[in-house]
Design a protein around this motif. Structure first.
Motif, PDB file in Angstrom:
ATOM      1  N   GLY A   5      20.190 -13.628  -1.009  1.00  0.00           N
ATOM      2  CA  GLY A   5      19.396 -12.547  -1.586  1.00  0.00           C
ATOM      3  C   GLY A   5      17.920 -12.885  -1.497  1.00  0.00           C
ATOM      4  N   GLY A   6      17.083 -11.868  -1.304  1.00  0.00           N
ATOM      5  CA  GLY A   6      15.642 -12.110  -1.215  1.00  0.00           C
ATOM      6  C   GLY A   6      14.863 -10.827  -1.307  1.00  0.00           C
ATOM      7  N   VAL A   7      13.566 -10.947  -1.617  1.00  0.00           N
ATOM      8  CA  VAL A   7      12.704  -9.778  -1.760  1.00  0.00           C
ATOM      9  C   VAL A   7      11.269 -10.157  -1.434  1.00  0.00           C
ATOM     10  CG1 VAL A   7      12.243 -10.195  -4.213  1.00  0.00           C
ATOM     11  CG2 VAL A   7      12.111  -7.861  -3.304  1.00  0.00           C
ATOM     12  N   GLN A   8      10.501  -9.196  -0.933  1.00  0.00           N
ATOM     13  CA  GLN A   8       9.077  -9.379  -0.670  1.00  0.00           C
ATOM     14  C   GLN A   8       8.341  -8.126  -1.123  1.00  0.00           C
ATOM     15  OE1 GLN A   8       8.009 -10.120   3.416  1.00  0.00           O
ATOM     16  NE2 GLN A   8       5.832 -10.159   3.014  1.00  0.00           N
ATOM     17  N   ALA A   9       7.219  -8.313  -1.816  1.00  0.00           N
ATOM     18  CA  ALA A   9       6.381  -7.196  -2.264  1.00  0.00           C
ATOM     19  C   ALA A   9       4.932  -7.497  -1.906  1.00  0.00           C
ATOM     20  CB  ALA A   9       6.521  -6.980  -3.764  1.00  0.00           C
ATOM     21  N   ILE A  10       4.221  -6.486  -1.427  1.00  0.00           N
ATOM     22  CA  ILE A  10       2.831  -6.647  -0.994  1.00  0.00           C
ATOM     23  C   ILE A  10       1.965  -5.620  -1.721  1.00  0.00           C
ATOM     24  CG2 ILE A  10       1.231  -6.617   0.949  1.00  0.00           C
ATOM     25  CD1 ILE A  10       3.593  -7.288   2.769  1.00  0.00           C
ATOM     26  N   ASP A  11       0.886  -6.094  -2.328  1.00  0.00           N
ATOM     27  CA  ASP A  11      -0.079  -5.246  -3.030  1.00  0.00           C
ATOM     28  C   ASP A  11      -1.371  -5.279  -2.233  1.00  0.00           C
ATOM     29  OD1 ASP A  11      -1.808  -4.006  -4.826  1.00  0.00           O
ATOM     30  OD2 ASP A  11      -2.071  -5.824  -6.030  1.00  0.00           O
ATOM     31  N   ARG A  12      -1.689  -4.180  -1.562  1.00  0.00           N
ATOM     32  CA  ARG A  12      -2.870  -4.164  -0.689  1.00  0.00           C
ATOM     33  C   ARG A  12      -4.087  -3.607  -1.421  1.00  0.00           C
ATOM     34  NH1 ARG A  12       1.415  -2.641   2.635  1.00  0.00           N
ATOM     35  NH2 ARG A  12       1.873  -4.180   4.258  1.00  0.00           N
ATOM     36  N   LEU A  13      -5.185  -4.329  -1.323  1.00  0.00           N
ATOM     37  CA  LEU A  13      -6.476  -3.940  -1.893  1.00  0.00           C
ATOM     38  C   LEU A  13      -6.410  -3.737  -3.400  1.00  0.00           C
ATOM     39  CD1 LEU A  13      -7.829  -1.477   0.844  1.00  0.00           C
ATOM     40  CD2 LEU A  13      -8.157  -3.948   0.641  1.00  0.00           C
ATOM     41  N   GLY A  14      -5.529  -4.474  -4.063  1.00  0.00           N
ATOM     42  CA  GLY A  14      -5.503  -4.473  -5.523  1.00  0.00           C
ATOM     43  C   GLY A  14      -5.045  -3.184  -6.163  1.00  0.00           C
ATOM     44  N   ILE A  15      -4.208  -2.393  -5.470  1.00  0.00           N
ATOM     45  CA  ILE A  15      -3.793  -1.120  -6.044  1.00  0.00           C
ATOM     46  C   ILE A  15      -2.929  -1.306  -7.290  1.00  0.00           C
ATOM     47  CG2 ILE A  15      -1.712  -0.840  -4.629  1.00  0.00           C
ATOM     48  CD1 ILE A  15      -2.464   2.169  -4.469  1.00  0.00           C
ATOM     49  N   ARG A  60      -9.043   3.963  -2.463  1.00  0.00           N
ATOM     50  CA  ARG A  60      -9.610   3.212  -1.340  1.00  0.00           C
ATOM     51  C   ARG A  60      -8.713   3.324  -0.107  1.00  0.00           C
ATOM     52  NH1 ARG A  60     -10.839  -2.865  -2.934  1.00  0.00           N
ATOM     53  NH2 ARG A  60     -11.541  -2.862  -0.754  1.00  0.00           N
ATOM     54  N   PRO A  61      -9.274   3.605   1.057  1.00  0.00           N
ATOM     55  CA  PRO A  61      -8.463   3.637   2.279  1.00  0.00           C
ATOM     56  C   PRO A  61      -7.749   2.298   2.488  1.00  0.00           C
ATOM     57  CG  PRO A  61     -10.636   4.574   2.685  1.00  0.00           C
ATOM     58  CD  PRO A  61     -10.694   3.954   1.317  1.00  0.00           C
ATOM     59  N   GLY A  62      -6.462   2.344   2.717  1.00  0.00           N
ATOM     60  CA  GLY A  62      -5.688   1.119   2.915  1.00  0.00           C
ATOM     61  C   GLY A  62      -5.096   0.549   1.649  1.00  0.00           C
ATOM     62  N   ALA A  63      -5.393   1.160   0.485  1.00  0.00           N
ATOM     63  CA  ALA A  63      -4.798   0.695  -0.769  1.00  0.00           C
ATOM     64  C   ALA A  63      -3.389   1.267  -0.886  1.00  0.00           C
ATOM     65  CB  ALA A  63      -5.654   1.117  -1.954  1.00  0.00           C
ATOM     66  N   ASN A  64      -2.391   0.410  -0.846  1.00  0.00           N
ATOM     67  CA  ASN A  64      -1.001   0.847  -0.935  1.00  0.00           C
ATOM     68  C   ASN A  64      -0.134  -0.348  -1.299  1.00  0.00           C
ATOM     69  OD1 ASN A  64      -0.190  -0.497   1.673  1.00  0.00           O
ATOM     70  ND2 ASN A  64      -1.646   1.002   2.492  1.00  0.00           N
ATOM     71  N   GLU A 114      -3.986 -10.738  -1.457  1.00  0.00           N
ATOM     72  CA  GLU A 114      -3.412  -9.437  -1.778  1.00  0.00           C
ATOM     73  C   GLU A 114      -2.425  -9.497  -2.939  1.00  0.00           C
ATOM     74  OE1 GLU A 114      -4.608  -6.948  -0.573  1.00  0.00           O
ATOM     75  OE2 GLU A 114      -5.368  -7.337   1.444  1.00  0.00           O
ATOM     76  N   LYS A 115      -2.146 -10.703  -3.440  1.00  0.00           N
ATOM     77  CA  LYS A 115      -1.202 -10.896  -4.532  1.00  0.00           C
ATOM     78  C   LYS A 115       0.202 -10.434  -4.152  1.00  0.00           C
ATOM     79  CE  LYS A 115      -4.713 -10.605  -8.158  1.00  0.00           C
ATOM     80  NZ  LYS A 115      -5.145  -9.933  -9.418  1.00  0.00           N
ATOM     81  N   GLY A 116       0.549 -10.605  -2.884  1.00  0.00           N
ATOM     82  CA  GLY A 116       1.904 -10.323  -2.437  1.00  0.00           C
ATOM     83  C   GLY A 116       2.767 -11.553  -2.631  1.00  0.00           C
ATOM     84  N   ALA A 117       4.035 -11.345  -2.961  1.00  0.00           N
ATOM     85  CA  ALA A 117       4.943 -12.460  -3.219  1.00  0.00           C
ATOM     86  C   ALA A 117       6.269 -12.227  -2.513  1.00  0.00           C
ATOM     87  CB  ALA A 117       5.165 -12.627  -4.716  1.00  0.00           C
ATOM     88  N   LEU A 118       6.950 -13.311  -2.164  1.00  0.00           N
ATOM     89  CA  LEU A 118       8.279 -13.234  -1.584  1.00  0.00           C
ATOM     90  C   LEU A 118       9.115 -14.391  -2.084  1.00  0.00           C
ATOM     91  CD1 LEU A 118       8.112 -14.378   2.150  1.00  0.00           C
ATOM     92  CD2 LEU A 118       6.095 -14.325   0.712  1.00  0.00           C
ATOM     93  N   ALA A 119      10.412 -14.158  -2.238  1.00  0.00           N
ATOM     94  CA  ALA A 119      11.320 -15.195  -2.745  1.00  0.00           C
ATOM     95  C   ALA A 119      12.723 -14.927  -2.218  1.00  0.00           C
ATOM     96  CB  ALA A 119      11.318 -15.214  -4.257  1.00  0.00           C
ATOM     97  N   SER A 120      13.471 -16.010  -1.989  1.00  0.00           N
ATOM     98  CA  SER A 120      14.833 -15.875  -1.478  1.00  0.00           C
ATOM     99  C   SER A 120      15.657 -17.073  -1.934  1.00  0.00           C
ATOM    100  CB  SER A 120      14.835 -15.789   0.054  1.00  0.00           C
ATOM    101  OG  SER A 120      16.153 -15.678   0.558  1.00  0.00           O
TER     102      SER A 120
END
Length: 386
Positions: A70-80, A112-116, A373-379
């Protein structure tokens, strides 16, 4: 005959590598070993997870492997994510000039353009067996991908005067975010064959895929809790099939090259808006070095530029990793990093992992964090290998 089969398989991969890259879906990092090594798995994966990474890897070792992953990854672009958190905490009853300015600042940050934000993951049961030089694999897995992006820009206004002039009774922030997701629920069967004393191996995976597509809208309103997962709506279900092919070349005991092309038949699935979602070929190459028996150095690169469900965001990863084992794999230490080459401003994301083996039982953990970007992933995985 066998050499001819291998050459034809490699030729197919090379043709696909030169084909259009715009249809391919995102390549998800599956399993803690690959995750701890920066997402590099095409040339090094020889356990049951080779049914995902490269079916040719199944034939490179004569083992039986049963694995739950099991695993997951989340990405926060431009601090949204931080901006939305501030939106939730916003006090609509504070009519001060400072709070009105804060409302506009929150709106600007969300717009902001690119914030997602985007996410992906994987979970499933993976099996591997062998009969001489023939190897077999099977998995039941779910690989979801998705994300959220602003569909209606957030605006700040006041009551009774929307432009916040004169007497102000309240301040409001409103907008909307689109949420898209796709689950690939699949049953996969793999076959691989190694020849010339495991100098070459080729493999193929056939998948029955149930696609669950989601398309929702989340209203953004100041002072109210926002849960993107609750806004996905009901899934649109459709079924198709996918075919993966792979090859590995090992010119010496310390060097391996691998290549895989996933979903070469370009399966299509129904989307909630009446359109279709197409999985185009994902082509990835990899290399592995063993300077000595307990150290593995690896590198993968996406040949294709892979689409995501977030408009304007593409994924094309360069992955680098290393693994050092101790006491005949009793302990395995892993480090790595990956970078999305489609975003020149994105730095390398560092990863690390740990493996513990006691006889046939293995426990593996891996993860990483994007400090910008404060993105994290774990598995994590639990397995039996014989």
């Amino acid at each position: 005959m066998r050499v001819s089969m291998m050459l034809r398989a490699i030729a197919v991969l090379l043709v696909l590598a030169g084909s259009s890259e715009t249809l391919a879906a995102e390549f998800v990092i599956v399993g803690p070993r690959a995750m701890g090594m920066g997402g590099a798995g095409v040339a090094i994966t020889t356990d049951a997870l080779a049914t995902y990474w490269n079916p040719a890897g199944l034939a490179m070792t004569q083992t039986v492997d049963i694995r739950i992953v099991g695993g997951v990854q989340a990405i926060d672009r431009l601090g949204i994510a931080d901006a939305i958190s501030d939106l939730e905490d916003f006090d609509t009853t504070d009519t001060s000039a400072a709070n009105i300015a804060k409302a506009q600042d929150i709106a600007n940050r969300i717009n902001r353009p690119g914030a997602n934000t985007s996410f992906n993951g994987a979970a499933g049961l993976y099996l591997k067996g062998h009969f001489g030089e023939h190897a077999f694999g099977f998995n039941i897995s779910d690989v979801p991908t998705g994300g959220g992006f602003v569909s209606t820009p957030v605006g700040a206004s006041c009551s009774p005067n929307p432009n916040c002039s004169g007497t102000v009774n309240s301040v409001s922030l409103t907008g909307a975010m689109a949420v898209r997701a796709m689950e690939a629920r699949q049953v996969a069967f793999s076959y691989a064959y190694a020849f010339a004393d495991k100098t070459f191996s080729v493999g193929v995976t056939a998948k029955i895929i149930q696609g669950a597509a989601y398309n929702g809208t989340q209203n953004l309103q100041g002072g109210q809790e926002i849960k993107l997962s609750d806004s996905l709506g009901q899934a649109t279900i459709s079924t198709s099939y996918g075919i993966d092919v792979g090859a590995i070349y090992r010119p010496s005991s310390w060097l391996r090259f691998g290549m895989v092309a996933k979903d070469i038949n370009q399966p299509e699935f129904d989307a909630p808006d009446g359109t279709t979602i197409k999985f185009g070929p994902q082509v990835r190459g990899g290399m592995a070095l063993n300077p000595y028996s307990s150290l593995t150095l690896s590198a993968d690169v996406d040949v294709t530029s892979n689409k995501t469900l977030v408009p304007g965001v593409k994924s094309q990863l360069l992955s680098l990793g290393a693994e050092q084992t101790i006491l005949t794999e009793f302990l395995s230490f892993r480090v790595g990093a990956f970078k999305n080459m489609q975003d020149a401003d994105t730095p390398f994301t560092p990863t690390a992992g740990l493996g513990l083996r006691i006889f046939a039982l293995r426990l593996d953990l891996g993860g990483g964090y994007d400090f910008r970007e404060k993105g994290a992933l774990a598995s994590g995985s639990l397995s039996l290998t014989f």
